[in-house]
Design an enzyme around this catalytic site. Structure first.
Site, PDB file in Angstrom:
ATOM      1  N   GLU A  61      -5.883   4.636  55.853  1.00 62.14           N
ATOM      2  CA  GLU A  61      -6.642   3.500  56.368  1.00 62.14           C
ATOM      3  C   GLU A  61      -5.771   2.278  56.155  1.00 62.14           C
ATOM      4  OE1 GLU A  61     -10.580   2.864  54.746  1.00 62.14           O
ATOM      5  OE2 GLU A  61     -10.798   0.965  55.823  1.00 62.14           O
ATOM      6  N   VAL A 121     -10.628  11.005  50.388  1.00 62.31           N
ATOM      7  CA  VAL A 121     -11.570   9.996  49.892  1.00 62.31           C
ATOM      8  C   VAL A 121     -11.893   8.970  50.983  1.00 62.31           C
ATOM      9  CG1 VAL A 121     -10.724  10.255  47.540  1.00 62.31           C
ATOM     10  CG2 VAL A 121      -9.683   8.501  48.999  1.00 62.31           C
ATOM     11  N   CYS A 179     -14.887   7.407  54.615  1.00 61.91           N
ATOM     12  CA  CYS A 179     -13.916   7.862  55.620  1.00 61.91           C
ATOM     13  C   CYS A 179     -13.956   9.362  55.865  1.00 61.91           C
ATOM     14  CB  CYS A 179     -12.523   7.388  55.243  1.00 61.91           C
ATOM     15  SG  CYS A 179     -12.392   5.593  55.408  1.00 61.91           S
ATOM     16  N   ASP A 233      -6.880   9.614  53.576  1.00 67.78           N
ATOM     17  CA  ASP A 233      -6.734   8.340  52.837  1.00 67.78           C
ATOM     18  C   ASP A 233      -6.448   8.457  51.338  1.00 67.78           C
ATOM     19  OD1 ASP A 233      -7.444   7.513  55.350  1.00 67.78           O
ATOM     20  OD2 ASP A 233      -9.260   6.450  54.771  1.00 67.78           O
ATOM     21  N   GLN A 286     -29.920  21.407  57.516  1.00 67.43           N
ATOM     22  CA  GLN A 286     -30.368  21.763  58.874  1.00 67.43           C
ATOM     23  C   GLN A 286     -29.390  22.720  59.567  1.00 67.43           C
ATOM     24  OE1 GLN A 286     -32.237  18.233  60.989  1.00 67.43           O
ATOM     25  NE2 GLN A 286     -31.069  17.161  59.407  1.00 67.43           N
ATOM     26  N   LYS A 291     -12.906   3.639  59.744  1.00 64.26           N
ATOM     27  CA  LYS A 291     -13.254   4.636  58.728  1.00 64.26           C
ATOM     28  C   LYS A 291     -13.008   6.034  59.274  1.00 64.26           C
ATOM     29  CE  LYS A 291     -14.575   1.316  56.041  1.00 64.26           C
ATOM     30  NZ  LYS A 291     -13.521   0.774  55.141  1.00 64.26           N
ATOM     31  N   LYS A 301      -5.023   4.583  60.583  1.00 61.62           N
ATOM     32  CA  LYS A 301      -6.287   4.319  61.271  1.00 61.62           C
ATOM     33  C   LYS A 301      -6.889   2.993  60.810  1.00 61.62           C
ATOM     34  CE  LYS A 301      -9.001   7.186  58.070  1.00 61.62           C
ATOM     35  NZ  LYS A 301      -9.814   6.137  57.486  1.00 61.62           N
TER      36      LYS A 301
END
Ligand code: C5J
Length: 222
Positions: free
Chosen positions: A73, A158, A163, A25, A203, A133, A130
């Site tokens: 987007e 970005v 997104c 994007d 994690q 997002k 698209k």
């Protein structure tokens, strides 16, 4: 095999032939003054700051022959792919589909929906439009990656926490190892970027890896 030892939370290895660079994007509506991003009250200069690094990375990956994919987007001109929940939320000065200084906001084919000239796609590069997002929702991205035997993604673009992160999470759930380039992604909110990078690699890399462009470049030269 290329191995980025400096990636976080631990080394990221990839076969360039089975990896794609996905630039999310980098559109005029998000990055240039008077676009959608600015009408939402954001400081677009923050996003402009990553353009040189993203352009350098694009040039580097192209020179290496890597598969490059761009996303935008945007919505169909009749807005049939724009849920009212997305159009009507909040109190922006201009809503998606409204006429702005760069044409209709986030509508395919309008000036504002185009990728900025510095990062314009070249012949042979896939451009995914698209409505959401994430780049997998309601697009042909999954089929394209499968057809081209791509198993790892390097991401840029970005905004980091919207997104980019959504696409990375969608990809992670589909079995792709994802590396986000820290200095080729940005947010209108620096704190959101910082925390998103931490969240991605927490994690044991629950969403994926992060590294700086210079670290990718160095690893690939070695
Ligand atoms: C947003 C995006 N932030 N490309 N879009 O609405 O992250």
């Amino acid at each position: 095999m290329v191995r980025i030892d400096a990636a976080l939370p631990f080394a990221f290895g990839f076969d360039p032939a089975a990896t794609a660079l996905v630039v999310i994007d980098m559109q005029r509506d998000f990055i240039e003054p008077s676009g959608f991003g600015e009408t939402l009250g954001n400081d677009v200069s923050l996003l402009q700051a990553i353009v040189p690094t993203t352009a350098a990375m694009l040039a580097f990956c192209r020179a290496k022959g890597m598969t490059v994919i761009h996303t935008r987007e945007c919505h169909r001109p009749d807005l049939s792919d724009l849920p009212s929940s997305k159009r009507d939320r909040g109190t922006p000065r201009l809503r998606i589909g409204d006429h702005g200084p760069m044409g209709r906001i986030l509508v395919a084919g309008e000036e504002g929906a185009e990728i900025i000239p510095e990062l314009a796609p070249i012949t042979g590069e896939l451009v995914i439009d698209k409505p959401g997002k994430g780049a997998f929702y309601a697009t042909s991205l999954a089929e394209y990656l499968a057809e081209n035997r791509i198993s790892k993604l390097i991401l840029a673009g970005v905004t980091t926490e919207v997104c980019v992160q959504t696409t990375m999470r969608e990809a992670n759930d589909r079995g792709y190892d994802c590396l986000l380039i820290e200095d080729a992604t940005e947010s209108y909110f620096p704190e959101f970027k910082r925390v998103t990078l931490e969240m991605i690699r927490a994690q044991g890399g629950i969403v994926g890896w992060t590294a700086r462009f210079a670290q990718l470049e160095r690893a690939w030269h070695d």
